[in-house]
Design an enzyme around this catalytic site. Sequence first.
Site, PDB file in Angstrom:
ATOM      1  N   LEU A  28      -3.641   9.481   4.821  1.00  0.00           N
ATOM      2  CA  LEU A  28      -2.730   9.496   3.669  1.00  0.00           C
ATOM      3  C   LEU A  28      -1.438  10.220   4.042  1.00  0.00           C
ATOM      4  CD1 LEU A  28      -5.114   9.983   0.602  1.00  0.00           C
ATOM      5  CD2 LEU A  28      -4.149   7.874   1.518  1.00  0.00           C
TER       6      LEU A  28
ATOM      7  N   ASP B 211      -3.946  -9.360   9.441  1.00  0.00           N
ATOM      8  CA  ASP B 211      -2.978 -10.470   9.529  1.00  0.00           C
ATOM      9  C   ASP B 211      -1.640  -9.993  10.099  1.00  0.00           C
ATOM     10  OD1 ASP B 211      -5.034 -10.940   7.784  1.00  0.00           O
ATOM     11  OD2 ASP B 211      -3.776 -11.606   6.118  1.00  0.00           O
TER      12      ASP B 211
ATOM     13  N   GLY C 101       0.851  -1.201   0.000  1.00  0.00           N
ATOM     14  CA  GLY C 101       0.000   0.000   0.000  1.00  0.00           C
ATOM     15  C   GLY C 101       0.884   1.248   0.000  1.00  0.00           C
TER      16      GLY C 101
ATOM     17  N   GLU D 280      -1.472   2.276   8.402  1.00  0.00           N
ATOM     18  CA  GLU D 280      -2.634   2.049   9.277  1.00  0.00           C
ATOM     19  C   GLU D 280      -2.369   0.971  10.326  1.00  0.00           C
ATOM     20  OE1 GLU D 280      -6.400   2.111   7.277  1.00  0.00           O
ATOM     21  OE2 GLU D 280      -7.435   1.282   9.017  1.00  0.00           O
TER      22      GLU D 280
ATOM     23  N   ARG E 152     -15.140  13.051  12.823  1.00  0.00           N
ATOM     24  CA  ARG E 152     -16.007  11.903  12.529  1.00  0.00           C
ATOM     25  C   ARG E 152     -16.619  11.262  13.758  1.00  0.00           C
ATOM     26  NH1 ARG E 152     -11.924   9.298   8.084  1.00  0.00           N
ATOM     27  NH2 ARG E 152     -12.393  10.859   6.515  1.00  0.00           N
TER      28      ARG E 152
ATOM     29  N   ARG F 161      -9.016   9.869  14.280  1.00  0.00           N
ATOM     30  CA  ARG F 161      -8.246  10.442  13.175  1.00  0.00           C
ATOM     31  C   ARG F 161      -9.074  11.465  12.404  1.00  0.00           C
ATOM     32  NH1 ARG F 161      -8.082   9.586   7.698  1.00  0.00           N
ATOM     33  NH2 ARG F 161      -9.221   7.614   7.623  1.00  0.00           N
TER      34      ARG F 161
HETATM   35  C1  LIG Z   1     -12.892   3.526   1.358  1.00  0.00           C
HETATM   36  C2  LIG Z   1     -11.777   4.261   2.056  1.00  0.00           C
HETATM   37  C3  LIG Z   1     -11.532   5.600   1.777  1.00  0.00           C
HETATM   38  C4  LIG Z   1     -10.500   6.285   2.425  1.00  0.00           C
HETATM   39  N1  LIG Z   1     -10.285   7.603   2.129  1.00  0.00           N
HETATM   40  C5  LIG Z   1      -9.250   8.266   2.716  1.00  0.00           C
HETATM   41  C6  LIG Z   1      -8.934   9.624   2.364  1.00  0.00           C
HETATM   42  O1  LIG Z   1      -9.538  10.197   1.484  1.00  0.00           O
HETATM   43  N2  LIG Z   1      -7.911  10.242   3.004  1.00  0.00           N
HETATM   44  C7  LIG Z   1      -7.188   9.615   3.969  1.00  0.00           C
HETATM   45  O2  LIG Z   1      -6.284  10.226   4.526  1.00  0.00           O
HETATM   46  N3  LIG Z   1      -7.446   8.322   4.303  1.00  0.00           N
HETATM   47  C8  LIG Z   1      -8.446   7.634   3.699  1.00  0.00           C
HETATM   48  N4  LIG Z   1      -8.696   6.317   4.029  1.00  0.00           N
HETATM   49  C9  LIG Z   1      -7.762   5.627   4.911  1.00  0.00           C
HETATM   50  C10 LIG Z   1      -6.494   5.298   4.143  1.00  0.00           C
HETATM   51  O3  LIG Z   1      -6.802   5.049   2.793  1.00  0.00           O
HETATM   52  C11 LIG Z   1      -5.782   4.086   4.721  1.00  0.00           C
HETATM   53  O4  LIG Z   1      -5.651   4.208   6.104  1.00  0.00           O
HETATM   54  C12 LIG Z   1      -4.388   3.961   4.116  1.00  0.00           C
HETATM   55  O5  LIG Z   1      -4.453   4.012   2.713  1.00  0.00           O
HETATM   56  C13 LIG Z   1      -3.701   2.695   4.558  1.00  0.00           C
HETATM   57  O6  LIG Z   1      -2.506   2.558   3.843  1.00  0.00           O
HETATM   58  P1  LIG Z   1      -1.486   1.403   4.202  1.00  0.00           P
HETATM   59  O7  LIG Z   1      -0.335   1.528   3.272  1.00  0.00           O
HETATM   60  O8  LIG Z   1      -1.224   1.417   5.654  1.00  0.00           O
HETATM   61  O9  LIG Z   1      -2.298   0.058   3.905  1.00  0.00           O
HETATM   62  P2  LIG Z   1      -3.077  -0.495   2.615  1.00  0.00           P
HETATM   63  O10 LIG Z   1      -3.134   0.464   1.511  1.00  0.00           O
HETATM   64  O11 LIG Z   1      -4.338  -1.078   3.119  1.00  0.00           O
HETATM   65  O12 LIG Z   1      -2.122  -1.667   2.134  1.00  0.00           O
HETATM   66  C14 LIG Z   1      -1.901  -2.818   2.921  1.00  0.00           C
HETATM   67  C15 LIG Z   1      -0.989  -3.747   2.165  1.00  0.00           C
HETATM   68  O13 LIG Z   1      -0.624  -4.819   3.002  1.00  0.00           O
HETATM   69  C16 LIG Z   1      -0.686  -6.016   2.290  1.00  0.00           C
HETATM   70  N5  LIG Z   1      -0.876  -7.091   3.280  1.00  0.00           N
HETATM   71  C17 LIG Z   1      -1.772  -7.158   4.291  1.00  0.00           C
HETATM   72  N6  LIG Z   1      -1.567  -8.278   5.008  1.00  0.00           N
HETATM   73  C18 LIG Z   1      -0.525  -8.907   4.445  1.00  0.00           C
HETATM   74  C19 LIG Z   1       0.161 -10.108   4.741  1.00  0.00           C
HETATM   75  N7  LIG Z   1      -0.178 -10.880   5.773  1.00  0.00           N
HETATM   76  N8  LIG Z   1       1.183 -10.479   3.938  1.00  0.00           N
HETATM   77  C20 LIG Z   1       1.547  -9.705   2.865  1.00  0.00           C
HETATM   78  N9  LIG Z   1       0.933  -8.546   2.576  1.00  0.00           N
HETATM   79  C21 LIG Z   1      -0.080  -8.159   3.354  1.00  0.00           C
HETATM   80  C22 LIG Z   1      -1.784  -5.843   1.286  1.00  0.00           C
HETATM   81  O14 LIG Z   1      -1.565  -6.649   0.184  1.00  0.00           O
HETATM   82  C23 LIG Z   1      -1.622  -4.361   0.923  1.00  0.00           C
HETATM   83  O15 LIG Z   1      -0.695  -4.240  -0.148  1.00  0.00           O
HETATM   84  C24 LIG Z   1      -9.708   5.614   3.388  1.00  0.00           C
HETATM   85  C25 LIG Z   1      -9.947   4.277   3.658  1.00  0.00           C
HETATM   86  C26 LIG Z   1     -10.988   3.610   3.020  1.00  0.00           C
HETATM   87  C27 LIG Z   1     -11.245   2.166   3.398  1.00  0.00           C
END
Ligand SMILES: Cc1cc2nc3c(=O)[nH]c(=O)nc-3n(C[C@H](O)[C@H](O)[C@H](O)COP(=O)(O)OP(=O)(O)OC[C@H]3O[C@@H](n4cnc5c(N)ncnc54)[C@H](O)[C@@H]3O)c2cc1C
Length: 586
Positions: A406, A226, A20, A389, A291, A400
């Site tokens: 982001l 996970d 992500g 996250e 929120r 938050r």
């Molecule tokens: C619908 C929606 C809209 C949102 N809109 C906003 C917004 O406009 N502005 C804002 O600031 N925030 C927003 N958020 C929150 C924000 O998008 C997320 O908190 C953030 O993108 C999380 O990013 P990340 O890189 O931590 O995880 P993610 O983008 O969720 O990526 C997680 C990664 O971990 C990998 N993964 C998970 N478990 C495993 C495992 N066991 N082994 C290998 N890989 C694994 C997955 O494949 C994925 O690639 C939104 C969230 C949602 C659900």
Amino acid sequence: MVKTGLTMEHEYHAVIVGGGGAGLYAALELAQHSGLRIAVVSKLHPIRSHTGAAQGGIGAALGHAEEDFPEWHMFDTVKGGDYLADQDAVEILCTEAIDIVFELERMGLPFDRAPDGRIEQRIRAGGHTRNFGERPLARTLYAADRTGQMILHTLYQQCLRHAVDFFDEFEVIDLLFDDGRCTGVLAWELATGEVHTFWARAVLLATGGWGQIYKTTTNAVTLTGDGIAMAWRRGIPLEDMEFYQFHPTGIYKMGILLSEASRGEGVYLCNGLGERFMDRYAPTMRELAPRDMVSRSIHREIREGRGGGPNRDCVFLDFRHLPDEVRRAKLPEVLELIQTYVGLDPGRDLIPVRPTAHYAVGGIPTDVWARVVVDERNRVVEGLYAAGECACVSVHGANRLGTNSLVDILVFGRRAGRDMARVARERPASPRSAIPPSRALEDLSRLLKGDGRESHVRIREELRQLMDDQVSVFRIASGLQDALEKIHVLQERYAGARVADRGKIFNQDLLEAYETGCLLDVAEATVASALNRTESRGTHYREDYPARDDANWLKHTLLYRKGPGDYDFRYKPVVITRFPPRERTY
Ligand SMILES: Cc1cc2nc3c(=O)[nH]c(=O)nc-3n(C[C@H](O)[C@H](O)[C@H](O)COP(=O)(O)OP(=O)(O)OC[C@H]3O[C@@H](n4cnc5c(N)ncnc54)[C@H](O)[C@@H]3O)c2cc1C
């Protein structure tokens, strides 16, 4: 890659779990250092990560639309988080947000532009204010309502350009340690069913959220916690798990998110009587209050008989006064979601909504360099990092603000990458010790080969309904106690679960069964922490303890699992630098 006995073995300087926004930024930062070999190991293809669902945008005090300063952003973040955020980390968040946005711009992220050619910043988001709370302020940067998609595409392209190795559709199932130092991970390749060992000098967990513990959620089906379950099972505490954020505007009965960008553009919230009810709860910020407040206000309207719809159990988003061109130019994804899922026309119809589980505020404790810490004195686990996250640094405190996640994934993803590069250069290669007994490997083998009769699908459904019923916006001791006991029963039943598909190739049944085990543990941590915190703060509202209690609870929870149903709680002080706790009105 070499095959030795049980597993295929790989060696990298740094391994990133999750593709992500947080994982990709860390990978890119590491990849700028020549000679370092970097792997991103991800359950999904990176572009399919949940970051891609983010529609609302990124918050940064550029001051393009109106006067703004990082100090104002910092104040809003601290107040929005009900004064539980660590203010040293918030300062980093709000200051580095500015430079990281320009870095993304230089990489080619197609932000919307103002007429003068600079990045457009017209949209307001909940809780973001001018001059320490005076009135709503436009601080959001965006690429239409597809900002998250654009972040993923931009970072992924740059990672490919810098020769990062990607292992897509690999589920990481365990962490490896040698004498307290993290030395790598175990991963299961979904296409073949093979187990791989990735040895590394530094490992980052960037596995995202766990909204699937709830039935009504905005989160993708893959967000099953996970990563944090894996850490908790290896003795790492979880921080502030009681704080789980509900987004006020999920599509009624489905939970699909209708972004805060709508309210930022001026969309109203009204109840079954047609009243703009937020006037009652937040006279200055109205729909743009944080929120936690808006979600509670919606529930109050419904409880007091002012809900709408045939069952009087929802409220409405009213887009009708917005000019058609604003709706189409600024909210194309939101309109498409409404048309696809409810078949209504926002130009004519009121859109029914209800709060929906959205964002994990707590997670794996880290310091400001994303290094995982294991106690109240911030003792670092050598070689292990967490960002995004799944981590709790803590910049969001007890709640938050919109657009701040982001920022969080970018700022702390980049910081993780920087410190990991240092470690990868300074430290010798990790020793390859024997693979220790692994609960994950045991679970997989039992699910695949055991003769249990329980359905993992039913266990997951029961868990998610239970969490919706008892661990939602309003909580009370009796409900939480009941939920915790039922989760323990579900965990016992899970020990007797098995899968129908016994094959090795793309065994989706096995993946879902495995994830259910993680969901149970993450839900357990959430409920145990919620039961323990006897006050109301941010997203955690206890009907039996309705007031914030700074004298006893201005502190972070660290939850350790000693054995089944046996927990140890410790507490970490909140870092307060500029903004002492005050009453929180909007
Ligand atoms: C619908 C929606 C809209 C949102 N809109 C906003 C917004 O406009 N502005 C804002 O600031 N925030 C927003 N958020 C929150 C924000 O998008 C997320 O908190 C953030 O993108 C999380 O990013 P990340 O890189 O931590 O995880 P993610 O983008 O969720 O990526 C997680 C990664 O971990 C990998 N993964 C998970 N478990 C495993 C495992 N066991 N082994 C290998 N890989 C694994 C997955 O494949 C994925 O690639 C939104 C969230 C949602 C659900």
